[in-house]
Every structure is written in C-alpha cells, then in structure tokens.
Design an enzyme around this catalytic site. Structure first.
Site, mmCIF file in Angstrom:
data_model
loop_
_atom_site.group_PDB
_atom_site.id
_atom_site.type_symbol
_atom_site.label_atom_id
_atom_site.label_comp_id
_atom_site.label_asym_id
_atom_site.label_seq_id
_atom_site.Cartn_x
_atom_site.Cartn_y
_atom_site.Cartn_z
ATOM 1 N N GLY A 12 -9.385 8.473 19.766
ATOM 2 C CA GLY A 12 -9.217 7.516 18.722
ATOM 3 C C GLY A 12 -8.388 6.255 19.105
ATOM 4 O O GLY A 12 -7.116 6.632 19.584
ATOM 5 N N LEU A 13 -9.030 5.177 19.401
ATOM 6 C CA LEU A 13 -8.027 4.043 19.717
ATOM 7 C C LEU A 13 -8.081 2.760 18.898
ATOM 8 O O LEU A 13 -8.699 1.696 19.065
ATOM 9 C CB LEU A 13 -8.817 3.577 21.233
ATOM 10 C CG LEU A 13 -8.453 4.664 22.375
ATOM 11 C CD1 LEU A 13 -9.251 4.173 23.614
ATOM 12 C CD2 LEU A 13 -6.888 4.847 22.709
ATOM 13 N N GLY A 14 -8.039 3.203 17.589
ATOM 14 C CA GLY A 14 -8.050 2.063 16.595
ATOM 15 C C GLY A 14 -6.484 1.306 16.598
ATOM 16 O O GLY A 14 -5.971 1.464 17.613
ATOM 17 N N SER A 125 4.111 7.673 9.902
ATOM 18 C CA SER A 125 4.309 6.376 8.986
ATOM 19 C C SER A 125 4.763 5.283 10.079
ATOM 20 O O SER A 125 5.594 5.658 10.581
ATOM 21 C CB SER A 125 4.927 6.774 7.791
ATOM 22 O OG SER A 125 5.104 5.730 7.010
ATOM 23 N N GLY A 126 4.590 4.117 9.354
ATOM 24 C CA GLY A 126 5.234 2.972 10.166
ATOM 25 C C GLY A 126 3.964 1.836 10.525
ATOM 26 O O GLY A 126 4.242 0.888 10.922
ATOM 27 N N GLY A 127 2.541 2.189 10.225
ATOM 28 C CA GLY A 127 1.770 1.151 10.487
ATOM 29 C C GLY A 127 1.467 0.923 11.938
ATOM 30 O O GLY A 127 2.236 1.559 12.867
ATOM 31 N N LYS A 175 3.073 13.750 4.225
ATOM 32 C CA LYS A 175 2.602 12.234 4.369
ATOM 33 C C LYS A 175 2.057 11.808 3.263
ATOM 34 O O LYS A 175 1.923 10.719 2.856
ATOM 35 C CB LYS A 175 1.899 12.229 5.625
ATOM 36 C CG LYS A 175 1.193 10.619 6.020
ATOM 37 C CD LYS A 175 2.206 9.673 6.049
ATOM 38 C CE LYS A 175 1.620 8.171 6.704
ATOM 39 N NZ LYS A 175 0.491 8.046 6.024
ATOM 40 N N HIS A 178 4.235 11.020 0.523
ATOM 41 C CA HIS A 178 4.717 9.653 0.848
ATOM 42 C C HIS A 178 3.942 8.306 0.681
ATOM 43 O O HIS A 178 4.255 7.464 0.102
ATOM 44 C CB HIS A 178 5.102 9.770 2.481
ATOM 45 C CG HIS A 178 4.984 8.340 2.969
ATOM 46 N ND1 HIS A 178 4.102 7.477 3.166
ATOM 47 C CD2 HIS A 178 6.157 7.703 3.492
ATOM 48 C CE1 HIS A 178 4.437 6.429 3.909
ATOM 49 N NE2 HIS A 178 5.773 6.489 4.003
ATOM 50 N N ASN A 179 2.570 8.680 0.976
ATOM 51 C CA ASN A 179 1.508 7.595 0.586
ATOM 52 C C ASN A 179 1.595 7.468 -1.158
ATOM 53 O O ASN A 179 1.410 6.221 -1.428
ATOM 54 C CB ASN A 179 0.258 7.764 1.079
ATOM 55 C CG ASN A 179 0.200 7.673 2.647
ATOM 56 O OD1 ASN A 179 1.307 7.346 3.241
ATOM 57 N ND2 ASN A 179 -0.784 7.202 3.264
ATOM 58 N N GLU A 182 4.507 5.392 -2.208
ATOM 59 C CA GLU A 182 4.108 4.187 -1.580
ATOM 60 C C GLU A 182 3.269 3.536 -2.771
ATOM 61 O O GLU A 182 3.712 2.161 -3.045
ATOM 62 C CB GLU A 182 3.279 4.130 -0.360
ATOM 63 C CG GLU A 182 3.089 2.897 0.287
ATOM 64 C CD GLU A 182 2.223 3.079 1.538
ATOM 65 O OE1 GLU A 182 0.905 3.075 1.496
ATOM 66 O OE2 GLU A 182 2.703 3.596 2.650
ATOM 67 N N ARG A 274 -5.631 0.255 -8.805
ATOM 68 C CA ARG A 274 -6.517 -0.133 -7.871
ATOM 69 C C ARG A 274 -7.933 0.085 -8.157
ATOM 70 O O ARG A 274 -8.639 -0.841 -7.699
ATOM 71 C CB ARG A 274 -5.985 0.759 -6.595
ATOM 72 C CG ARG A 274 -4.648 0.549 -6.033
ATOM 73 C CD ARG A 274 -4.599 1.220 -4.486
ATOM 74 N NE ARG A 274 -2.966 0.689 -4.323
ATOM 75 C CZ ARG A 274 -2.698 1.034 -3.003
ATOM 76 N NH1 ARG A 274 -3.574 1.428 -2.053
ATOM 77 N NH2 ARG A 274 -1.314 0.849 -2.803
#
Length: 303
Positions: A12-14, A125-127, A175, A178-179, A182, A274
């Site tokens: 995975g290389l997104g 987390s941290g984008g 996580k 956490h979201n 958020e 949303r």
C-alpha cells in the site's frame, strides 16, 4: 525489532503508505514495497526503495521471519491477506496499519493465528504529514509482539507518540473512537464559524481563527488547519464543497457505543450531519470539508 532486523515489506503506497515508507527508508530500513499503482511504485523507487509488482510476490522478497505492513483501505484487507497467506511462514508478522473495523481485526488475528502467523493492529493518526514527519500509533496485539517491535513503532511515531492499547483489535478500536471524537470536534468548529460568518458584525472569520489559534482554550491542530484553509481559499472557502463525506469510522463508533450502552449524541449528530449534507451544502459543511482536506488530503472540491 532490532537494528539487524530492519527489513520490512510494505503493501500500500497511497498518501499514508508512501510517506511512511519514506520515513523508514530515511532511518535506514531495508524496504520492499508494492502497490497496484505503477506511478506509486516509481515514486518510492526514486528514493531507493525496492518494489515488486504484485502482493503475492512480496513475501518471497523477504527473509523469514518476515514483517509485512499493510496500509490499504479496510475493504481491501481480506483480499490482500488471501493473496499473501499461502506465501507466509509460521512466525511471520503481519501489521495492519489501516482503519479496519476492530471486529474484522479480531477475526483476522484469529484466522492468522491458526496458521502460526502473528498479527498486530495499529491505528495511525496524523494524516500524510504525520506519516512522513511522525505519527501517533495505537497498537493492539500480543504484548510480547508489541515489545519486540517497539523500535519500529518509535521510528514511525512522534516522540512518545505510540502505545500498547491491549489485545488484538484494541489498536483499531482506540483509533475508531479517536475518529468519532474528531467528527464531533470538527462539527463544533464548523457550526461555530458559520455563526461567526452569518452574524451582523461582518466579521473577518479568518482573523478570528488566527486569534483562536493563539493561546485560547480551543487552540488546537484543527484550528491551525482552519487558519491554513482560510489562507488558501479565503473566508468564503471558495471551491470547497459544503457536502461532507464520511469514511466509516464515525458510523462504527456510534454502533459500538450502542452495543456498550453509552450515549454519544455529539458524535451521532455529527455523523448524521455528514449524511444529511449530501445535496444540502452549508458553510458548516465547507469548514468541515476544508479541515478534512488539510489534515487528510481528501478531495473536497465542489462537484
């Protein structure tokens, strides 16, 4: 993971995966990576990372015991595991660093354990910026495995930014919540700035955001990202959609809360906003979308 064992496979290389690979490469890791995207593979090859074209080939490029880190969408994890499972050996380690649902994680850990393959789940987390400069990592799995891989987690994280959350699934559960939190925080910021924008004072909301970001009780990374968004797009957030997407974690948080019997009105309302925003854009939605773009690089342009 000792210094001599700094070899890892990455699937995975997104936006997140490629930045994590770059960070580890800069810290001396020998990495073999793969992605369905040829351009993504070429991007990491440019700074010295070896790549292979198919998931099933990756295990063969690593010596046993292998370490493979998955950084793919949660819907793709089972498919990836099916492709690589027959090429893994007893004692190998698979780490899922994506946003998988914790119940799926528990199931996967059990299925891999039957074959003698170790597994850990890591909420990240941290984008994309955090993936490159240091993220926050929430780890689930066997404690002895966490201890063995502490150096890897330390190399990926901000200082003191990783921890053991508990048994398999706990990392992704923490996580997920956490979201959910958020969602609620972003919603409150969006609603507050719509009040400012529509008040009779003709306020400079960008200036209000700048001051909020300096020493106030609500000073935060989210407010800092809003300041950045206003600099890029102006007070009207020109070109930013007022329809807000959701990727699942907020929904999972609400469902988990119901199962446990915990009321989560703020998170539930933020999730419903949303959903209702589709076809019903608003300035609140533009603020939330702008924040999603700032920290996650999500496409939030008006359609």
């Amino acid at each position: 993971m000792t210094i001599k064992q700094k070899k890892i496979g990455y699937i995975g290389l997104g936006k997140m995966g490629s930045n994590m690979v770059s960070r580890l490469h800069s810290k001396g890791y020998d990495i073999v990576a793969t992605s369905p995207s040829e351009s993504s593979r070429k991007r990491v090859e440019e700074f010295g990372v070896k790549t292979v074209s198919e998931n099933a080939v990756l295990p063969g490029a690593l010596a046993t015991p292998r370490t493979l880190w998955l950084m793919v969408p949660h819907k793709a994890v089972d498919g990836v595991l099916e492709e690589i499972i027959s090429h893994l050996s007893e004692g190998d380690m698979v780490i899922d660093g994506g946003n998988s649902r914790y119940t799926d994680t528990v199931r996967r850990a059990g299925a891999l354990a039957e074959k003698g393959i170790r597994f850990m789940d890591v909420g990240v987390s941290g984008g994309p910026k955090g993936a490159l400069e240091g993220a926050s990592l929430m780890v689930g799995g066997d404690k002895k495995d966490f201890d063995e891989y502490a150096e890897l987690f330390s190399d990926l994280a901000v200082p003191n930014g990783f921890g053991y959350m508990g048994a398999h699934g706990a990392g992704h559960f923490v996580k997920m919540v956490h979201n959910g939190i958020e969602y609620g925080m972003m919603q409150a910021i969006g609603e507050g700035f719509e009040i400012l924008k529509k008040s009779a004072f003709s306020l400079d909301v960008a200036e209000a955001a700048r001051v909020y970001s300096r020493g106030t009780v609500i000073q935060s990374r989210l407010i800092d990202w809003l300041v950045s968004a206003y600099k890029k797009h102006g007070q009207d957030l020109e070109g930013i959609s007022g329809e807000v997407s959701h990727s699942g974690e907020g929904q999972w948080t609400v469902e988990a809360a119901r199962e446990i019997g915990v009321p989560v009105k703020v998170i539930e309302d933020a999730l419903q906003f949303r959903k209702d925003s589709q076809g019903n854009p608003s300035y609140t939605g533009q603020v939330v979308s702008a924040l999603r773009n700032e920290f996650g690089g999500h496409d939030v342009s008006k359609k």
